[in-house]
Design a protein around this motif. Structure first.
Motif, PDB file in Angstrom:
ATOM      1  N   VAL A  46      -5.971  58.671  64.444  1.00  0.00           N
ATOM      2  CA  VAL A  46      -5.740  59.948  65.134  1.00  0.00           C
ATOM      3  C   VAL A  46      -7.172  60.693  65.650  1.00  0.00           C
ATOM      4  CG1 VAL A  46      -3.615  60.568  63.842  1.00  0.00           C
ATOM      5  CG2 VAL A  46      -6.049  61.331  63.096  1.00  0.00           C
ATOM      6  N   ASN A  47      -8.196  59.924  65.141  1.00  0.00           N
ATOM      7  CA  ASN A  47      -9.544  60.725  65.490  1.00  0.00           C
ATOM      8  C   ASN A  47      -9.771  60.829  67.039  1.00  0.00           C
ATOM      9  OD1 ASN A  47     -10.413  61.304  63.011  1.00  0.00           O
ATOM     10  ND2 ASN A  47     -11.419  59.400  62.663  1.00  0.00           N
ATOM     11  N   VAL A  48      -9.582  59.624  67.830  1.00  0.00           N
ATOM     12  CA  VAL A  48      -9.916  59.609  69.033  1.00  0.00           C
ATOM     13  C   VAL A  48      -8.851  60.312  69.942  1.00  0.00           C
ATOM     14  CG1 VAL A  48      -9.897  57.878  71.041  1.00  0.00           C
ATOM     15  CG2 VAL A  48     -10.998  57.272  68.924  1.00  0.00           C
ATOM     16  N   GLY A  49      -7.780  60.528  69.456  1.00  0.00           N
ATOM     17  CA  GLY A  49      -6.749  61.413  70.056  1.00  0.00           C
ATOM     18  C   GLY A  49      -7.017  62.903  69.798  1.00  0.00           C
ATOM     19  N   LEU A  50      -7.766  63.389  69.033  1.00  0.00           N
ATOM     20  CA  LEU A  50      -8.098  64.882  68.584  1.00  0.00           C
ATOM     21  C   LEU A  50      -8.066  65.636  69.874  1.00  0.00           C
ATOM     22  CD1 LEU A  50     -10.088  64.571  65.273  1.00  0.00           C
ATOM     23  CD2 LEU A  50      -7.623  65.277  65.563  1.00  0.00           C
ATOM     24  N   PRO A  51      -8.806  65.237  70.884  1.00  0.00           N
ATOM     25  CA  PRO A  51      -8.903  66.345  71.846  1.00  0.00           C
ATOM     26  C   PRO A  51      -7.807  66.314  72.680  1.00  0.00           C
ATOM     27  CG  PRO A  51     -10.896  65.013  72.065  1.00  0.00           C
ATOM     28  CD  PRO A  51      -9.872  64.261  70.798  1.00  0.00           C
ATOM     29  N   ALA A  61     -10.343  74.696  67.327  1.00  0.00           N
ATOM     30  CA  ALA A  61     -11.454  73.810  66.821  1.00  0.00           C
ATOM     31  C   ALA A  61     -11.510  73.358  65.544  1.00  0.00           C
ATOM     32  CB  ALA A  61     -12.750  74.396  67.452  1.00  0.00           C
ATOM     33  N   VAL A  62     -11.319  74.469  64.703  1.00  0.00           N
ATOM     34  CA  VAL A  62     -11.339  74.371  63.231  1.00  0.00           C
ATOM     35  C   VAL A  62      -9.967  73.970  62.705  1.00  0.00           C
ATOM     36  CG1 VAL A  62     -11.609  75.438  61.003  1.00  0.00           C
ATOM     37  CG2 VAL A  62     -13.397  75.992  62.882  1.00  0.00           C
ATOM     38  N   GLY A  63      -8.924  74.299  63.354  1.00  0.00           N
ATOM     39  CA  GLY A  63      -7.619  74.329  63.014  1.00  0.00           C
ATOM     40  C   GLY A  63      -7.296  72.740  63.013  1.00  0.00           C
ATOM     41  N   LEU A  64      -7.905  72.074  63.912  1.00  0.00           N
ATOM     42  CA  LEU A  64      -7.870  70.754  64.065  1.00  0.00           C
ATOM     43  C   LEU A  64      -8.148  69.805  63.194  1.00  0.00           C
ATOM     44  CD1 LEU A  64      -6.808  68.785  66.830  1.00  0.00           C
ATOM     45  CD2 LEU A  64      -8.979  68.675  67.237  1.00  0.00           C
ATOM     46  N   THR A  65      -9.054  70.335  62.344  1.00  0.00           N
ATOM     47  CA  THR A  65      -9.363  69.379  61.223  1.00  0.00           C
ATOM     48  C   THR A  65      -8.161  69.223  60.266  1.00  0.00           C
ATOM     49  OG1 THR A  65     -10.316  71.228  59.961  1.00  0.00           O
ATOM     50  CG2 THR A  65     -11.828  70.129  61.405  1.00  0.00           C
ATOM     51  N   TRP A  66      -7.079  69.959  60.299  1.00  0.00           N
ATOM     52  CA  TRP A  66      -6.208  70.009  59.366  1.00  0.00           C
ATOM     53  C   TRP A  66      -5.274  68.730  59.590  1.00  0.00           C
ATOM     54  CZ3 TRP A  66      -6.014  72.019  54.593  1.00  0.00           C
ATOM     55  CH2 TRP A  66      -6.719  73.068  54.338  1.00  0.00           C
ATOM     56  N   VAL A  67      -5.133  68.158  60.900  1.00  0.00           N
ATOM     57  CA  VAL A  67      -4.772  67.274  61.203  1.00  0.00           C
ATOM     58  C   VAL A  67      -5.077  65.904  60.314  1.00  0.00           C
ATOM     59  CG1 VAL A  67      -4.126  65.093  62.941  1.00  0.00           C
ATOM     60  CG2 VAL A  67      -4.207  67.750  63.531  1.00  0.00           C
ATOM     61  N   ILE A  68      -6.413  66.004  60.052  1.00  0.00           N
ATOM     62  CA  ILE A  68      -7.154  65.049  58.964  1.00  0.00           C
ATOM     63  C   ILE A  68      -6.957  65.454  57.420  1.00  0.00           C
ATOM     64  CG2 ILE A  68      -9.240  63.953  58.488  1.00  0.00           C
ATOM     65  CD1 ILE A  68      -8.337  63.424  61.201  1.00  0.00           C
ATOM     66  N   HIS A  69      -6.895  67.002  57.518  1.00  0.00           N
ATOM     67  CA  HIS A  69      -6.974  67.222  55.959  1.00  0.00           C
ATOM     68  C   HIS A  69      -5.541  67.106  55.062  1.00  0.00           C
ATOM     69  CE1 HIS A  69     -11.077  68.660  56.119  1.00  0.00           C
ATOM     70  NE2 HIS A  69     -10.899  69.765  56.862  1.00  0.00           N
ATOM     71  N   PHE A 167     -10.537  49.503  63.481  1.00  0.00           N
ATOM     72  CA  PHE A 167      -9.649  49.076  64.669  1.00  0.00           C
ATOM     73  C   PHE A 167      -8.632  50.252  64.816  1.00  0.00           C
ATOM     74  CE2 PHE A 167     -11.141  44.618  64.159  1.00  0.00           C
ATOM     75  CZ  PHE A 167     -11.165  44.542  65.311  1.00  0.00           C
ATOM     76  N   GLY A 168      -8.460  51.109  64.002  1.00  0.00           N
ATOM     77  CA  GLY A 168      -7.500  52.363  64.105  1.00  0.00           C
ATOM     78  C   GLY A 168      -8.141  53.348  65.279  1.00  0.00           C
ATOM     79  N   VAL A 169      -9.596  53.208  65.333  1.00  0.00           N
ATOM     80  CA  VAL A 169     -10.086  54.086  66.433  1.00  0.00           C
ATOM     81  C   VAL A 169      -9.709  53.382  67.776  1.00  0.00           C
ATOM     82  CG1 VAL A 169     -12.368  55.055  67.306  1.00  0.00           C
ATOM     83  CG2 VAL A 169     -11.982  54.653  64.855  1.00  0.00           C
ATOM     84  N   LEU A 170      -9.967  52.136  67.715  1.00  0.00           N
ATOM     85  CA  LEU A 170      -9.653  51.323  69.252  1.00  0.00           C
ATOM     86  C   LEU A 170      -8.093  51.527  69.438  1.00  0.00           C
ATOM     87  CD1 LEU A 170     -10.433  49.458  71.521  1.00  0.00           C
ATOM     88  CD2 LEU A 170      -9.909  47.537  69.999  1.00  0.00           C
ATOM     89  N   TRP A 181      -0.743  60.482  73.220  1.00  0.00           N
ATOM     90  CA  TRP A 181      -1.204  60.708  71.859  1.00  0.00           C
ATOM     91  C   TRP A 181      -0.162  60.576  70.844  1.00  0.00           C
ATOM     92  CZ3 TRP A 181       0.820  63.947  68.693  1.00  0.00           C
ATOM     93  CH2 TRP A 181       1.554  65.293  69.106  1.00  0.00           C
ATOM     94  N   ARG A 182       1.151  60.739  71.258  1.00  0.00           N
ATOM     95  CA  ARG A 182       2.113  60.624  70.271  1.00  0.00           C
ATOM     96  C   ARG A 182       2.364  59.329  69.546  1.00  0.00           C
ATOM     97  NH1 ARG A 182       5.105  65.338  70.315  1.00  0.00           N
ATOM     98  NH2 ARG A 182       4.779  66.746  72.046  1.00  0.00           N
ATOM     99  N   TRP A 183       1.790  58.268  70.506  1.00  0.00           N
ATOM    100  CA  TRP A 183       2.093  56.933  69.872  1.00  0.00           C
ATOM    101  C   TRP A 183       0.955  56.455  68.703  1.00  0.00           C
ATOM    102  CZ3 TRP A 183       5.404  53.477  70.366  1.00  0.00           C
ATOM    103  CH2 TRP A 183       6.516  53.465  71.615  1.00  0.00           C
ATOM    104  N   VAL A 184       0.057  57.552  68.440  1.00  0.00           N
ATOM    105  CA  VAL A 184      -0.839  57.433  67.257  1.00  0.00           C
ATOM    106  C   VAL A 184      -0.043  57.378  66.118  1.00  0.00           C
ATOM    107  CG1 VAL A 184      -2.918  57.837  68.619  1.00  0.00           C
ATOM    108  CG2 VAL A 184      -1.776  59.773  67.158  1.00  0.00           C
TER     109      VAL A 184
END
Length: 496
Positions: A46-51, A61-69, A167-170, A181-184
């Motif tokens: 999901v990192n590359v698709g965050l924007p 900007a800060v709320g986006l980190t909760w996709v990771i958290h 390879f998740g990033v690629l 992005w939904r395909w991630v």
């Protein structure tokens, strides 16, 4: 204790009997490899698709980190319960349940229409991963208990773990730019289905441990809630100062919940989530401390480097993913090198060297110039960081589960995965907040680069601390003995 099963067969694979169950090391390793690749890929895909996720669903900007958290916290907070469940109810059963939940949550997340929907789906993914990851690692530990076979198996595991994350990033970049992005999220569904079939048909499960009491669900709730509040308190410092009543109240509540967790583990009449005595061993404590610091540094590094490539250097998602390929390949190289050197060097030595090399790579990333070249500012640090990270993975896993009683291998595996995920969430919260403060209110490319530079430099400091812990806490145990290597030839397939 071990013996060749008369029905062993298939591609020259050797089977063993362990506690009354037929264990086929090759099939077990293949299943665990698929599972670990999927879990690791989901941490970074999901990192590359965050924007694009932020633009599509309206994240701040800060709320986006909760996709990771959301993923890291439920994954890390519930891993101990997942490990205990694997030991108690059967590793194969818990693995299958976790895979089913993980795949379903990925499917639901791909259809998210609001930020809360995606965060909830990511949290559900974390719950599924918390069940399947310790069960898979415990199955691997049981199939390869000692010696050179164990070094090789954990080397394969670490290479797959690293390859999945890198390879998740690629994969995320390609899917985001050329599909959506939904395909991630959707990409996990076929992998979960394939792993489910492989686990159902190819993995034999030993008998579960005796059930002496009910599971300690309260402990799992307390530790997850405590860690969530801790991360929330750190992240919210972008709006409330560290000394503000809001921040102090949140952090105090988090500390109280974590203290209550420790009290429950000492006094509960139920089956404790973790036997606190397990943490007194130098190998377990040292390996998990290193794992927490490495997780904090590397999760933040993936986040900062991915955003820097897109927001500062102007690379698209697919190109950003392609730029991570050298890192992915050198992580695998480092993992293979760790296997080769693991027969000659102590795990402590490999872990210390790997952490220092990774710290050097992140420090190099921190010195990158926005107007620099790909070779000097992306490729060079990627090669150093990837090699060092690969060297770390197998030794820390092998050390954290070495000498643990068979009935606690699931718990020890859950603890190791938990320290990595909790470290990732805490590290991203702390370093991400520091980077946000350095960037300031005007998010120009130059200001963003200053913030990312600070985050990467702090990551290098965390890895240097991990090297110090490995050097001072872990025992200077040697590599596998000749006797262990000889034993392995009786239980390991002749081919690689």
């Amino acid at each position: 204790m071990f013996g060749k099963s008369p029905d062993a067969g298939g591609a020259g694979e050797c089977a063993m009997t362990l506690d009354g169950a037929v264990v086929r090391p090759g099939l077990t390793l293949a299943t665990v490899a698929v599972v670990q690749f999927m879990v690791s890929l989901d941490l970074s895909v999901v990192n590359v698709g965050l924007p694009q996720i932020a633009a599509g669903l309206g994240f701040g900007a800060v709320g986006l980190t909760w996709v990771i958290h959301a993923y890291a916290l439920t994954f890390g907070g519930l891993l101990l319960l997942g490990g205990k469940a694997a030991d108690r109810y059967g590793r194969k059963r818990v693995l299958v349940i976790g895979l089913g939940l993980f795949g379903l949550a990925s499917l639901v997340g791909g259809f998210a229409r609001e930020p809360g929907h995606l965060v909830a789906a990511r949290a559900a993914q974390g719950i599924g991963a918390a069940a399947l990851a310790p069960a898979a690692l415990a199955l691997l530990t049981a199939a390869f208990p000692t010696g050179r076979a164990r070094v090789r198996a954990f080397g394969v595991w670490s290479a797959i773990n690293a390859a999945g994350g890198a390879f998740g990033v690629l994969t995320g970049g390609l899917l985001t730019e050329y599909a959506d992005w939904r395909w991630v999220m959707f990409v996990n569904v076929p992998m979960a289905a394939g792993a489910l079939i492989l686990a159902w048909r190819g993995v034999a499960d030993g008998p579960p441990a005796a059930r002496d009491g009910r599971p300690d669900v309260l402990g799992a709730v307390l530790v997850t809630a405590g860690m969530t509040l801790l991360v929330f308190g750190v992240v919210r410092t972008d709006r409330h100062a560290w000394t503000s009543p809001v921040t102090l109240t949140t952090l105090t509540a988090a500390a109280a919940l974590l203290a209550a967790f420790l009290h429950v583990e000492r006094s509960t009449s139920r089956d404790p989530l973790i036997r606190l005595g397990l943490l007194t061993g130098r190998s377990v404590a040292g390996a998990n401390a290193c794992n927490l610091l490495i997780g904090a540094a590397m999760a933040s590094a993936f986040y900062f480097v991915s955003l820097r490539l897109q927001n500062v250097l102007g690379a698209g998602p697919a190109l950003t993913g392609a730029m991570f390929l050298p890192f992915a390949l050198t992580v695998v190289v480092g993992s293979v090198l760790a296997v080769r050197l693991g027969h000659r060097l102590a795990p402590r030595t490999l872990l210390t060297a790997g952490a220092l090399l990774t710290a050097t790579g992140l420090a190099w990333f921190g010195l990158a110039d926005p107007d620099g070249t790909f070779v000097t500012d992306v490729l060079g640090p990627s090669l150093v960081t990837g090699t060092g990270f690969g060297l770390c993975l197998a030794p820390v896993v092998s050390t954290a589960t070495a000498g643990v009683a068979p009935h606690e291998t699931g718990t020890a595996s859950g603890l190791l995965n938990s320290s990595r995920q909790i470290g990732a969430s805490l590290g991203l919260a702390a370093l991400g907040t520091a980077a946000h403060h350095r960037t300031g209110p005007t998010a120009t490319p130059e200001a963003l680069d200053d913030g990312y530079t600070l985050g990467l430099t702090l990551g290098a400091v965390l890895l240097a601390a991990a090297a110090l812990v490995a050097l001072t806490v872990l025992r200077p145990a040697g590599p596998p003995s000749r006797a262990q290597r000889a034993d392995d030839r009786d239980v390991l397939p002749a081919r690689d």
